[in-house]
Design a protein around this motif. Structure first.
Motif, PDB file in Angstrom:
ATOM      1  N   ARG A  95       0.835  -1.205   0.000  1.00 49.95           N
ATOM      2  CA  ARG A  95       0.000   0.000   0.000  1.00 49.95           C
ATOM      3  C   ARG A  95       0.874   1.261   0.000  1.00 49.95           C
ATOM      4  NH1 ARG A  95      -4.702   2.365   2.072  1.00 49.95           N
ATOM      5  NH2 ARG A  95      -4.415   4.605   1.778  1.00 49.95           N
ATOM      6  N   VAL A  96       1.914   1.269   0.804  1.00 48.72           N
ATOM      7  CA  VAL A  96       2.827   2.415   0.853  1.00 48.72           C
ATOM      8  C   VAL A  96       3.498   2.611  -0.503  1.00 48.72           C
ATOM      9  CG1 VAL A  96       4.921   3.345   1.908  1.00 48.72           C
ATOM     10  CG2 VAL A  96       3.205   2.223   3.338  1.00 48.72           C
ATOM     11  N   GLU A  97       3.895   1.513  -1.130  1.00 45.76           N
ATOM     12  CA  GLU A  97       4.538   1.586  -2.443  1.00 45.76           C
ATOM     13  C   GLU A  97       3.563   2.106  -3.498  1.00 45.76           C
ATOM     14  OE1 GLU A  97       7.708  -2.101  -1.764  1.00 45.76           O
ATOM     15  OE2 GLU A  97       5.839  -2.431  -2.869  1.00 45.76           O
ATOM     16  N   MET A  98       2.295   1.734  -3.377  1.00 45.73           N
ATOM     17  CA  MET A  98       1.281   2.233  -4.311  1.00 45.73           C
ATOM     18  C   MET A  98       1.111   3.746  -4.166  1.00 45.73           C
ATOM     19  SD  MET A  98      -0.139  -0.001  -6.399  1.00 45.73           S
ATOM     20  CE  MET A  98      -1.797   0.608  -6.757  1.00 45.73           C
ATOM     21  N   GLU A  99       1.164   4.236  -2.946  1.00 40.50           N
ATOM     22  CA  GLU A  99       1.054   5.680  -2.732  1.00 40.50           C
ATOM     23  C   GLU A  99       2.258   6.408  -3.329  1.00 40.50           C
ATOM     24  OE1 GLU A  99       0.358   6.676   1.330  1.00 40.50           O
ATOM     25  OE2 GLU A  99      -1.630   5.741   1.386  1.00 40.50           O
ATOM     26  N   GLU A 100       3.417   5.792  -3.225  1.00 36.02           N
ATOM     27  CA  GLU A 100       4.625   6.394  -3.811  1.00 36.02           C
ATOM     28  C   GLU A 100       4.512   6.445  -5.330  1.00 36.02           C
ATOM     29  OE1 GLU A 100       7.741   3.944  -2.332  1.00 36.02           O
ATOM     30  OE2 GLU A 100       7.755   4.857  -0.328  1.00 36.02           O
ATOM     31  N   GLN A 101       3.880   5.413  -5.890  1.00 37.95           N
ATOM     32  CA  GLN A 101       3.761   5.326  -7.345  1.00 37.95           C
ATOM     33  C   GLN A 101       2.655   6.228  -7.893  1.00 37.95           C
ATOM     34  OE1 GLN A 101       5.722   3.431  -9.618  1.00 37.95           O
ATOM     35  NE2 GLN A 101       4.637   4.880 -10.931  1.00 37.95           N
ATOM     36  N   TRP A 102       1.491   6.266  -7.206  1.00 39.04           N
ATOM     37  CA  TRP A 102       0.322   6.957  -7.742  1.00 39.04           C
ATOM     38  C   TRP A 102      -0.060   8.228  -6.983  1.00 39.04           C
ATOM     39  CZ3 TRP A 102      -1.115   5.602 -12.415  1.00 39.04           C
ATOM     40  CH2 TRP A 102      -0.859   4.302 -12.853  1.00 39.04           C
ATOM     41  N   GLY A 103       0.652   8.524  -5.914  1.00 40.75           N
ATOM     42  CA  GLY A 103       0.374   9.749  -5.161  1.00 40.75           C
ATOM     43  C   GLY A 103       0.639  10.980  -6.009  1.00 40.75           C
ATOM     44  N   GLY A 104      -0.220  11.971  -5.914  1.00 40.70           N
ATOM     45  CA  GLY A 104      -0.074  13.183  -6.725  1.00 40.70           C
ATOM     46  C   GLY A 104      -0.600  13.025  -8.130  1.00 40.70           C
ATOM     47  N   LYS A 105      -1.121  11.835  -8.449  1.00 39.56           N
ATOM     48  CA  LYS A 105      -1.672  11.569  -9.783  1.00 39.56           C
ATOM     49  C   LYS A 105      -3.156  11.238  -9.723  1.00 39.56           C
ATOM     50  CE  LYS A 105       2.792   9.600 -11.143  1.00 39.56           C
ATOM     51  NZ  LYS A 105       3.492   8.374 -11.630  1.00 39.56           N
ATOM     52  N   GLY A 106      -3.765  11.491  -8.563  1.00 41.88           N
ATOM     53  CA  GLY A 106      -5.183  11.174  -8.409  1.00 41.88           C
ATOM     54  C   GLY A 106      -5.449   9.750  -7.999  1.00 41.88           C
ATOM     55  N   GLY A 107      -4.383   9.022  -7.627  1.00 44.65           N
ATOM     56  CA  GLY A 107      -4.545   7.629  -7.245  1.00 44.65           C
ATOM     57  C   GLY A 107      -4.546   6.700  -8.447  1.00 44.65           C
ATOM     58  N   PHE A 108      -4.815   5.442  -8.209  1.00 44.61           N
ATOM     59  CA  PHE A 108      -4.835   4.432  -9.270  1.00 44.61           C
ATOM     60  C   PHE A 108      -5.942   4.777 -10.267  1.00 44.61           C
ATOM     61  CE2 PHE A 108      -5.740   0.228 -11.082  1.00 44.61           C
ATOM     62  CZ  PHE A 108      -4.458  -0.269 -11.274  1.00 44.61           C
ATOM     63  N   PRO A 109      -5.654   4.749 -11.570  1.00 44.96           N
ATOM     64  CA  PRO A 109      -6.658   5.138 -12.585  1.00 44.96           C
ATOM     65  C   PRO A 109      -7.849   4.199 -12.638  1.00 44.96           C
ATOM     66  CG  PRO A 109      -4.714   4.189 -13.636  1.00 44.96           C
ATOM     67  CD  PRO A 109      -4.372   4.366 -12.188  1.00 44.96           C
ATOM     68  N   ARG A 110      -9.018   4.774 -12.896  1.00 48.96           N
ATOM     69  CA  ARG A 110     -10.259   3.990 -13.001  1.00 48.96           C
ATOM     70  C   ARG A 110     -10.791   3.997 -14.433  1.00 48.96           C
ATOM     71  NH1 ARG A 110     -14.117   6.807  -8.890  1.00 48.96           N
ATOM     72  NH2 ARG A 110     -15.544   5.238  -9.754  1.00 48.96           N
ATOM     73  N   THR A 111      -9.895   4.154 -15.391  1.00 54.30           N
ATOM     74  CA  THR A 111     -10.297   4.306 -16.789  1.00 54.30           C
ATOM     75  C   THR A 111     -10.453   2.981 -17.510  1.00 54.30           C
ATOM     76  OG1 THR A 111      -7.951   4.583 -17.327  1.00 54.30           O
ATOM     77  CG2 THR A 111      -9.251   6.580 -17.028  1.00 54.30           C
ATOM     78  N   GLY A 112     -10.078   1.880 -16.844  1.00 55.68           N
ATOM     79  CA  GLY A 112     -10.142   0.580 -17.514  1.00 55.68           C
ATOM     80  C   GLY A 112      -8.853   0.279 -18.258  1.00 55.68           C
ATOM     81  N   GLU A 113      -8.820  -0.842 -18.909  1.00 53.81           N
ATOM     82  CA  GLU A 113      -7.621  -1.241 -19.642  1.00 53.81           C
ATOM     83  C   GLU A 113      -7.409  -0.341 -20.856  1.00 53.81           C
ATOM     84  OE1 GLU A 113      -6.866  -5.727 -19.541  1.00 53.81           O
ATOM     85  OE2 GLU A 113      -9.051  -5.589 -19.390  1.00 53.81           O
ATOM     86  N   VAL A 114      -6.155  -0.058 -21.149  1.00 50.48           N
ATOM     87  CA  VAL A 114      -5.793   0.867 -22.226  1.00 50.48           C
ATOM     88  C   VAL A 114      -5.122   0.099 -23.368  1.00 50.48           C
ATOM     89  CG1 VAL A 114      -4.436   2.902 -22.833  1.00 50.48           C
ATOM     90  CG2 VAL A 114      -5.487   2.730 -20.553  1.00 50.48           C
TER      91      VAL A 114
END
Length: 294
Positions: free
Chosen positions: A251-270
Motif C-alpha cells: 500500500r505504501v509503495e502504491m502511494e509512492e507510485q500513484w500519489g499526486g496523480k489522483g490515485g490508481f486510474p479507473r479508466t479501464g484497460e488501455v
C-alpha cells in the motif's frame, strides 16, 4: 451589628460564592414561538467562553469521538447531516474520526464543534439516543455484524465519489475473496455494504453479476472501471481504519507510485500502439512501460 451591616456582609458573601463557582451557561433571548416551560432548545444555550471563542473543553478527543460514533450508530442523524449541523466539512470530520489518542485531533475544528453540540444537549437535558436495535430477523449472517460496520468512517472525496485508490484490481480481488470467507459475512451483506460507498445524493447498487464479472478478471488493471472496484476499495479502506491497522508495504509503495496523480486510474484497460519490436509490459503496480523485444 446593625441590619445594614448584616445585609452588606451577606451581599459580599454572595459575590464571593459567585466568583468561586465561575460563570453559568446562559440562555439566548427566547424565540417568538413559545415552547413548553420544561423544554430547552440546546441551540438557545450559550456556554461560558463561547462568544469569546474560548471554550473550556473538558473531554478528550477520544471521548468526543466515542460520543459521535454512538450518536451516529443510534440512527439519530446520518454522517452528512451531523457534519452540516455542527458546521464542519466532510474532510475535517473524516480526518478527526480516523485518528486515535486523547490528544490526536486537538487542532481539528470537528473536536470543539462536536463537543459543543453534545455539551449543549446535555445541559438542555437531552439524553443520548439509544443504540438502534436490530430487527428480530437480523443476524450476523444477515449483515447485522457491528464488526464490519464502517458507517461512522469517512474518507476524503467520498461525498463526490472521488476517493483516491491505492490498490490494484488484483489486490482488491484478493481482499474480496478473503472477506467473503470470514465468519458472519455473506455475499448479500457484502453487496449491501458496497452500496453505501457511493454518495447519498447519487446512490448506486452493486449486484451479484457485477461482483462476479469483476472477480473473474485477472491482472492489476482489469476491472478498474467497475463500480465494484471503487466501492470495494472504499469499504476495505474504512475497515482498515476502523480496525486500527497500519498500511501494508504494498500500500505504501502504491502511494509512492500513484500519489499526486489522483490515485490508481479507473479508466479501464488501455490499448497501446507499439512498433513491431516493442511490447507494453505492466508491472505489479499497474504501471505500463514499452519494452523492446528480440
Amino acid at each position: 451589628m446593625s441590619n445594614f451591616d448584616h445585609d452588606k456582609e451577606n451581599a459580599m458573601v454572595g459575590v464571593l460564592v459567585e466568583s468561586c463557582l465561575g460563570p453559568e451557561p446562559t440562555l439566548k433571548e427566547p424565540a417568538t414561538k413559545k415552547r413548553p416551560s420544561s423544554a430547552i432548545d440546546p441551540s438557545d444555550i450559550i456556554l461560558p467562553g463561547e462568544e469569546e471563542g474560548e471554550l473550556e473543553i473538558d473531554e478528550s478527543c477520544d471521548q468526543v469521538r466515542r460520543k459521535i460514533t454512538a450518536f451516529i450508530n443510534s440512527g439519530a442523524m446520518k454522517v452528512t447531516e451531523f457534519q452540516r449541523t455542527i458546521g464542519v466539512s466532510a474532510g475535517s470530520y473524516g480526518n478527526f474520526m480516523k485518528q486515535h489518542g486523547p490528544n490526536d485531533g486537538f487542532g481539528n475544528g470537528t473536536y470543539p464543534a462536536a463537543w459543543e453540540f453534545f455539551k449543549k444537549r446535555e445541559l438542555a437535558g437531552v439524553k443520548m439516543p439509544a443504540k438502534k436495535r436490530k430487527t428480530s430477523g437480523s443476524s450476523k449472517k444477515d449483515g447485522g455484524n457491528d464488526e464490519y460496520d464502517v458507517s461512522t468512517i469517512h474518507l476524503d472525496g467520498e461525498e463526490d465519489e472521488s476517493v483516491e485508490i491505492y490498490d490494484t484490481c488484483g489486490e482488491i480481488r484478493r481482499k474480496i475473496a478473503a472477506h467473503l470467507r470470514a465468519a458472519g459475512v455473506t455475499q448479500a451483506s457484502f453487496l449491501r455494504a458496497l452500496s453505501t460507498s457511493f454518495p447519498e445524493d447519487n446512490p448506486r447498487k452493486i449486484g451479484s453479476k457485477q461482483l462476479k464479472d469483476f472477480t473473474s478478471k485477472k491482472g492489476p488493471m482489469a476491472g478498474s472501471s467497475s463500480g465494484v472496484f471503487y466501492a470495494s476499495y472504499v469499504y476495505f479502506e474504512k475497515l482498515r481504519i476502523k480496525q486500527g491497522k497500519k498500511k501494508g508495504k504494498k500500500r505504501v509503495e502504491m502511494e509512492e507510485q500513484w500519489g499526486g496523480k489522483g490515485g490508481f486510474p479507473r479508466t479501464g484497460e488501455v490499448r497501446w500502439t507499439c512498433r513491431v519490436n516493442e511490447r507494453p509490459v505492466m508491472d505489479q503496480y499497474g504501471v505500463t512501460s514499452i519494452q523492446r523485444v528480440r
